[in-house]
Enzyme design. Structure first.
Site: not given
Length: 789
Positions: A124, A172, A740
């Site tokens: 973090g 988070d 396609r």
């Protein structure tokens, strides 16, 4: 006469970057997050691939300070079977000692002893800030070590510069500069699994996104406290919901939620003070960190790990520490401290600057950029999450909203795809909020020409978000042979705009409708398509609703299949995926599942390639791995069928490994939609409805809607970093109608990455990498027809 000068090839290839003589260390720090192991695996294998020595640092910064056996050289085999494991297998620990000068001095000594001057930190903002400080002090630390006689002058000169690259691992999603952090998508999977079953959850960003994904009635997050008097407003809304027949309400409370006076809002407070209904409370806690990483997190972490090694190889003494981020569908490098300085959320919240806190959360929180796949990979959709959620909460406002006199029809076309229902729900509720009367068309264009059209109201789409398939019904029928009847139904129901949610048939159908405008004036209405197909084969969009759910089905199944051979003799699994001629599911699913080989139509192969692949896998089986995984796209080759490849591997592997085959089939198309597909569908459909509203207003003249220009028949697709409205007529030249598929497909650039991680020598174009950007540089402005979000 001299010929024209050759055009200079400016491409840059990974194999031309050498790591010889370099030592790279990787560590995980702070709270663990699913996907960290995938990032570690990518760093180790990429580092070894280019000839560098790669080291594990066990237990994060604590291991760096303690040294000894905490710092071990990694091998290719030491990261086998890590991809599907949650958490971090090399450990993560908080380290108070590293916060001191003495601790960092010990850490520097331990690195210099092993000539480690390249550090990859997965953690973090606190972990990354610590790494940057370590880099800034590095020169002084070496001087101290030399003065103390712990290293000599030669060692100090040889290790004079420390290079830092960070990857953000946090459930988070609380780091500015990246749209998604490693672990967030997996945490959302855990939350949605629980919410689908018992309907409550907690955690800031996770609370907000899961609220959208599960169709919550109310959400409380720290960054946006409710207005004064929220108790009465909430209870009134819940009562109105119950009076309309709803028997279930979902309220999500994020950890740390507060009101405008700073008082905490807890689940207990809501039960005691606000609700008169029979209430149950569930606190998720560490359930959000558990389980195996999602397909998105595996791919995101793998791509970030590769980019981190690239950044370390290209770093010079003057290169600032950087963090590898996801912007839209692209991996970028940003100055680490620019990102850290932007993460001032807590300070803004302490000062009650709540709007500022939302802004500082970054684009994915306030703007809604999606995964990425991300596959990161993942996706650029910039509608404000909180604004969308508040829009969905405004039932009373919607019911009182003055009618616009516009009628908008919504239909699903093509094969069912998970997330279609979330898109329909979003379109209906946004449309009603904007004053339109919404109509549902059952069974696609076939139902349209048969008159299967009825008004759909706010309450009719309640509970649709988490349901798979298509509740409206969907068929592959094209409109071309029934244009007169469709025009008649548009006239009968006074339809002023069309929102088509579907796959390749939806795209072709929109082309047919727009091409017939000269003949049928009823078709001169705004039309927009939102891609929704597991095959992800729509031109004009990097991602389609439904493909992420299919990828997770493939990844989960591959994990289980490989696990079924645990403890047995060596075994190779041949697995067939869906996708028609499009190899997206096979390739990206193979990257997420750790496949050894993937066969697709877009990359031609012959019997010699098959033989080389068997020999490569046989050699790996003899030396290390116990289980092999080979994926084959269903239409990759009409002669080299799944049975043929199975028989070939079985025969050639005799004596080394045995084989099993699996055809995954329609299980890839079913099941509850993933969090990504729920949110992607919600946001893209909301954006499409806003475009419809603007286009209706612009096209309303003389008491009627008349829209016949090419930019009023659009496809809304995500391209690299932006969502773009593109006229379908302009996408014709980008389309291979026979097979396609789009003529150019971005994910083909991931195939070399997949091959390198499977130990193949291959060419890898990294021309898009290398440029250090600034945090605000990639913010795009919006225009009318090419709307970047």
């Amino acid at each position: 006469m001299a010929g024209a000068p050759k055009r200079q090839d400016t491409r840059k290839f990974f194999e031309n970057l050498s790591g010889a003589g370099k030592c790279i260390a990787v560590l995980t720090s702070g709270g663990d997050a699913q996907g960290m192991n995938a990032a570690v695996r990518a760093v180790v294998r990429m580092g070894i691939y280019v000839g560098a020595k790669v080291y594990f640092i066990h237990e994060g910064y604590q291991g760096m300070v303690d040294g000894g056996d905490n710092i071990k050289e990694a091998t290719w085999e030491s990261v086998s079977s890590m991809l599907q494991v949650g958490g971090t297998v090399i450990g993560s620990a908080r380290c108070k000692e590293f916060r001191t000068h003495e601790g960092r001095l010990k850490a520097a000594h331990n690195l210099v002893q092993r000539s480690i001057t390249n550090l990859c930190v997965i953690g973090g903002d606190g972990s990354l800030t610590g790494a940057n400080l370590f880099r800034e002090e590095w020169s002084g630390l070496l001087t101290e070590l030399q003065q103390q006689g712990l290293i000599d002058e030669e060692a100090a000169q040889k290790n004079s510069a420390l290079h830092i690259v960070g990857m953000v691992g946090s459930i988070d999603n609380d780091f500015c500069g990246t749209d998604m952090t490693i672990g967030t998508d997996s945490a959302l999977h855990r939350i949605i699994e629980v919410v689908d079953a018992i309907m409550t959850t907690a955690q800031r960003y996770l609370a907000l996104v899961s609220a959208l994904a599960c169709g919550a009635d109310w959400v409380f997050i720290p960054e946006m406290p409710p207005e004064d008097g929220w108790e009465d407003s909430m209870c009134q809304k819940l009562s109105e919901s119950r009076s309309r027949g709803s028997r279930l309400n979902i309220i999500i409370v994020a950890e740390g939620a507060i009101d405008r006076q700073g008082q905490p809002i807890t689940s207990d407070f809501l039960v005691v003070r606000c609700l008169g209904f029979d209430t149950r409370v569930t606190i998720l806690g560490h359930v959000q960190r558990g389980g195996t990483p999602s397909a998105f997190d595996r791919i995101l972490a793998s791509r970030m790990g590769v980019e981190a090694v690239l950044a370390l190889l290209e770093a010079s003494a003057n290169t600032p520490a950087c963090v590898v981020s996801l912007v839209g569908n692209q991996a970028v490098r940003l100055p680490l401290m620019e990102c850290v300085q932007m993460v001032k959320v807590q300070k803004a919240m302490d000062e009650k600057k709540f709007e500022e806190a939302v802004r500082l959360r970054g684009r994915y929180f306030s703007s809604g950029i999606s995964r990425g796949c991300w596959n990161t990979w993942l996706g650029c959709i910039c509608l404000r999450f909180f604004c969308i959620f508040r829009l969905f909460l405004s039932v009373s406002a919607a019911l009182r909203h003055p009618q616009s006199s516009f009628n908008v029809a919504v239909l699903n076309v093509g094969a069912p795809a998970a997330g279609m229902n979330a898109a329909v729900r979003s379109a209906v509720r946004v449309g009603i909020t904007e004053g339109h009367k919404m109509f549902a068309v059952n069974d696609g264009f076939e139902g349209f020409y048969k008159g299967q059209i009825k008004e759909i109201k706010w309450g009719d789409v309640g509970g649709w978000t988490g349901q798979g398939g298509s509740l409206l019904g969907t068929k592959r029928t094209l409109p071309g042979k029934h244009l007169d009847k469709i025009a008649e139904q548009i006239r009968i129901h006074n339809i002023n705009a069309l929102l088509v949610i579907g796959g390749f048939e939806a795209y072709v159908g929109l082309l047919e409708l727009s091409a017939a405008r000269d003949k049928y004036t009823e078709l001169c209405v705004p039309m927009v398509m939102v891609p929704a197909t597991v095959s992800n084969n729509i031109p004009g969009s990097d991602l389609s609703i439904g493909s992420d759910t299919a990828l997770n089905a493939i990844t989960d199944t591959c994990d289980r299949i490989k696990q079924s051979a645990s403890g047995t003799k060596r075994r190779v699994f041949i697995i067939e995926t869906m996708g028609g001629y499009c190899g997206y599911l096979a390739t990206v699913g193979g990257l997420a599942a750790g496949a050894d080989t993937v066969y697709i139509y877009e990359e031609a192969f012959d019997i010699r390639d098959l033989q080389a692949n068997v020999e490569h896998l046989t050699q790996k089986m003899k030396t290390s791995i116990q289980r092999g995984l080979v994926l084959r796209n269903e239409n990759c080759n009409e002669n080299f069928t799944t049975d043929f490849i199975y028989q070939l591997y079985s025969e050639e592997g005799r004596g080394t490994f045995d084989c099993r085959k699996n055809i995954l089939g329609h299980m890839q198309q079913g099941g509850a939609p993933s969090p990504f597909d729920r949110n992607f569908g919600t946001k893209v459909a909301a954006k499409a409805m806003q475009w419809i509203t603007r286009t209706l207003k612009d096209s309303y003249k003389g008491g009627r809607v008349f829209a016949n220009s090419e930019d009023t028949a659009c496809l809304l697709g995500m391209r690299r970093r932006a969502l773009v409205f593109q006229p379908v007529s302009q996408l014709r030249d980008e389309t291979d109608f026979v097979h396609r598929i789009p003529k150019e497909q971005w994910w083909l650039k991931l195939r070399p990455l997949m091959k390198i991680l499977a130990k193949y020598k291959t060419s890898y174009d990294v021309s898009d990498s290398g440029q250090l950007e600034h945090v605000t540089r990639f913010r795009a402005k919006e225009s009318n027809t090419t709307a970047t979000i």
